[in-house]
Design an enzyme around this catalytic site. Structure first.
Site, PDB file in Angstrom:
ATOM      1  N   GLU A 166      22.824  42.547 -20.897  1.00  0.00           N
ATOM      2  CA  GLU A 166      23.673  43.611 -20.365  1.00  0.00           C
ATOM      3  C   GLU A 166      24.350  44.530 -21.385  1.00  0.00           C
ATOM      4  OE1 GLU A 166      26.352  42.082 -17.419  1.00  0.00           O
ATOM      5  OE2 GLU A 166      24.734  41.964 -15.972  1.00  0.00           O
ATOM      6  N   GLU A 379      19.741  38.102 -12.484  1.00  0.00           N
ATOM      7  CA  GLU A 379      21.038  37.851 -11.850  1.00  0.00           C
ATOM      8  C   GLU A 379      21.101  38.655 -10.563  1.00  0.00           C
ATOM      9  OE1 GLU A 379      24.629  38.196 -14.228  1.00  0.00           O
ATOM     10  OE2 GLU A 379      23.526  37.573 -16.028  1.00  0.00           O
TER      11      GLU A 379
HETATM   12  C1  BGP Z   1      27.027  39.795 -15.219  1.00  0.00           C
HETATM   13  C2  BGP Z   1      27.003  38.838 -16.381  1.00  0.00           C
HETATM   14  C3  BGP Z   1      27.240  37.421 -16.068  1.00  0.00           C
HETATM   15  C4  BGP Z   1      28.088  37.186 -14.847  1.00  0.00           C
HETATM   16  C5  BGP Z   1      27.944  38.159 -13.723  1.00  0.00           C
HETATM   17  C6  BGP Z   1      29.023  38.122 -12.679  1.00  0.00           C
HETATM   18  O1  BGP Z   1      27.577  40.998 -15.633  1.00  0.00           O
HETATM   19  O2  BGP Z   1      25.786  38.899 -17.096  1.00  0.00           O
HETATM   20  O3  BGP Z   1      27.636  36.776 -17.221  1.00  0.00           O
HETATM   21  O4  BGP Z   1      29.237  36.548 -15.014  1.00  0.00           O
HETATM   22  O5  BGP Z   1      27.842  39.478 -14.168  1.00  0.00           O
HETATM   23  O6  BGP Z   1      30.147  38.803 -13.155  1.00  0.00           O
HETATM   24  P1  BGP Z   1      31.591  38.187 -13.119  1.00  0.00           P
HETATM   25  O7  BGP Z   1      31.482  36.899 -13.849  1.00  0.00           O
HETATM   26  O8  BGP Z   1      32.475  39.155 -13.800  1.00  0.00           O
HETATM   27  O9  BGP Z   1      31.921  37.992 -11.691  1.00  0.00           O
END
Ligand code: BGP
Length: 479
Positions: A166, A379
């Site tokens: 990311e 994801e």
């Molecule tokens: C993405 C990341 C993850 C993850 C997910 C959910 O941006 O790659 O690491 O955590 O988002 O986001 P958050 O944890 O802020 O809810």
């Protein structure tokens, strides 16, 4: 006619090291910048630290057994750089690398294909102290040293390598994802400089996978939100194209064309934000070709026009820390280019992320049409409050509904010809959110802990666990 998912389609889920492993100071591991950032998050907001997280370091066999029970054929996880090289470079930490050998062998013994992420926000703290981490170009050399070791170590066990997680989100939310000293936090050019260093590191890692791993495939994992115009006014459509250029194409054009997107670069140059590029950098970037793109998709974005009359300065998006709809402090504004706005057609999560399964199809079709490379979802998921009932159940029908619609949308994109390798929702198990502690949950498996008290991190299967098991058993036919 609707086609079935290919027989070798990979079903699994994703995590990242600092969010799931815990054992932050065990067996020779030294801190990463996330250990430090999350200590601050605990102090300021009361969110859990990364010290224990979901304690996968001690529960990995149990966790892999649950993955196997769900029928996973892949698992996307990251390697913690400072577990392998506690000081970033130098001596390898034997016990640290042994953990990943054990994890990978456990996965392979259970028929689960490892998908490795080399870097997921957790720069060794030693390198932050030494030269500011990603702020300094030296990081590219040190990343190369680390990546070469890891790729060599697992070249016979791991086919799929994602390089950096990311970059787009690191640019947008940089102080959550990188440790930036306070006196530099107003210098927005550094966001793009960090990104440029990451582009070099990404290209080097891709080249290394091709050189060292027999049949190995490499690509970045990109946080991606397709952008819609708020209205059909031409000015809003133009603003959406601008936002698409700066937030998305700026990264994908690097990965697949080896160039900085022209419109985005023009805007950045006009505003003194463009990265400093040294001789040979663009040649290196162009030579590190990606085999696929891994996508982290949670929400779509919406943009409308914004004049630059001098009254508003560039403004970055805020973070919803409260977990109540509408609590996001600010939306991004890039005067003269676009401003982000709420999409009136979409509902959101409690953290204001727009829920948009159609956006999944829209994104996949658009990217495949433009770059003609296979895609994987690394994801996708719903962050929500879960309730553990007295009889130890978690009825997360809202999560099932979200995932079901997104898988159906991915399938539709595949019916239109998009080549997909894998689906790895976030996350296999509850873990530490990047910015909201542990009460915002994503997993198929509930981890019994709170932000204040890690307890025993007991694992409990949610309703979504049993649902996903059926989805996988039917190869996506039964949603
Ligand atoms: C993405 C990341 C993850 C993850 C997910 C959910 O941006 O790659 O690491 O955590 O988002 O986001 P958050 O944890 O802020 O809810």
């Amino acid at each position: 006619m609707n086609k079935a998912f290919p027989k070798d389609f990979l079903w699994g889920a994703a995590t990242s090291a600092y969010q799931v492993e815990g054992a932050a100071y065990e067996d020779g591991k030294k801190p990463s910048q996330q250990d430090v950032i999350n200590k601050d998050n605990y102090r300021i907001y009361g969110f859990a630290t990364a010290d224990v997280a979901s304690d996968q370091y001690h529960h990995y066999k149990e966790d892999v057994a649950m993955m196997k029970e769900m029928g996973f054929t892949c698992y996307r996880f990251s390697i913690a750089w400072s577990r392998v090289f506690p000081d970033g470079v130098g001596e390898v930490n034997e016990k640290g690398i042994q953990y990943y050998r054990d994890l990978i062998h456990e996965l392979k013994d259970n028929g689960i294909e490892p998908i490795i992420t080399l870097y997921h926000y957790d720069c060794p703290w030693a390198l932050v102290e030494k030269y500011g981490g990603w702020l300094d170009r030296q990081i590219v050399k040190d990343f190369e040293y680390y990546a070469r070791y890891v790729i060599n170590e697992f070249k016979n066990d791991v086919k799929y390598w994602t390089t950096i997680n990311e970059q787009s989100i690191i640019v947008q939310f940089w102080t959550q994802k990188c440790y930036i000293p306070e006196d530099l936090q107003d210098n927005d050019q550094l966001r793009y400089q960090i990104n440029h260093h990451m582009n070099l590191a990404h290209a080097i890692a891709c080249k290394m996978v091709h050189e060292l791993v027999p049949g190995g495939l490499a690509g970045a994992a990109l946080g991606y939100a397709p952008i819609y115009p708020l209205t059909s006014r031409p000015e809003d459509a133009m603003a959406a194209q601008n936002a698409q250029a700066l937030q998305n194409d700026y990264y994908t054009d690097i990965y697949f064309k080896g160039i900085y997107n022209k419109a985005a670069q023009h805007y950045l140059e006009e505003h003194g934000l463009a990265p400093k590029i040294e001789e040979g950098d663009m040649e290196l970037i162009a030579s590190g070709t990606s085999d696929f793109l891994a996508l982290n998709y949670y929400y779509s974005g919406c943009a409308c026009s914004m004049e630059d009359d001098g009254s508003v300065k560039l403004h970055w998006a805020g973070v919803n820390r409260e977990g109540k709809k509408g609590a996001t402090s600010t939306l991004e504004q890039q005067p003269g280019f676009y401003q982000m706005c709420k999409n009136p057609n979409l509902d959101t999560t409690d953290w204001d992320w727009a829920i948009d399964p159609v956006g999944m199809e829209y994104m996949l079709r658009d990217l495949y049409n433009r770059y003609n490379k296979p895609l994987m979802i690394t994801e996708n998921g719903l962050g929500a409050y879960d309730t553990l009932t007295e009889d130890e159940k978690i009825h997360d029908d809202y999560r099932i509904d979200y995932l079901k619609k997104h898988i159906a949308a991915m399938k539709k994109a595949m019916d239109y010809g998009v080549e997909m390798i894998a689906y790895c929702p976030w996350s296999s198990i509850d873990l530490l959110s990047t910015s909201n502690g542990v009460k915002k949950r994503y997993g198929f498996v509930y981890v019994d802990r709170t932000d204040d008290d890690p307890k025993e991190c007991r694992r409990i299967r949610k309703d979504s666990f049993y649902w996903y098991k059926k989805v996988i058993a039917s190869n996506g036919e039964e949603l």
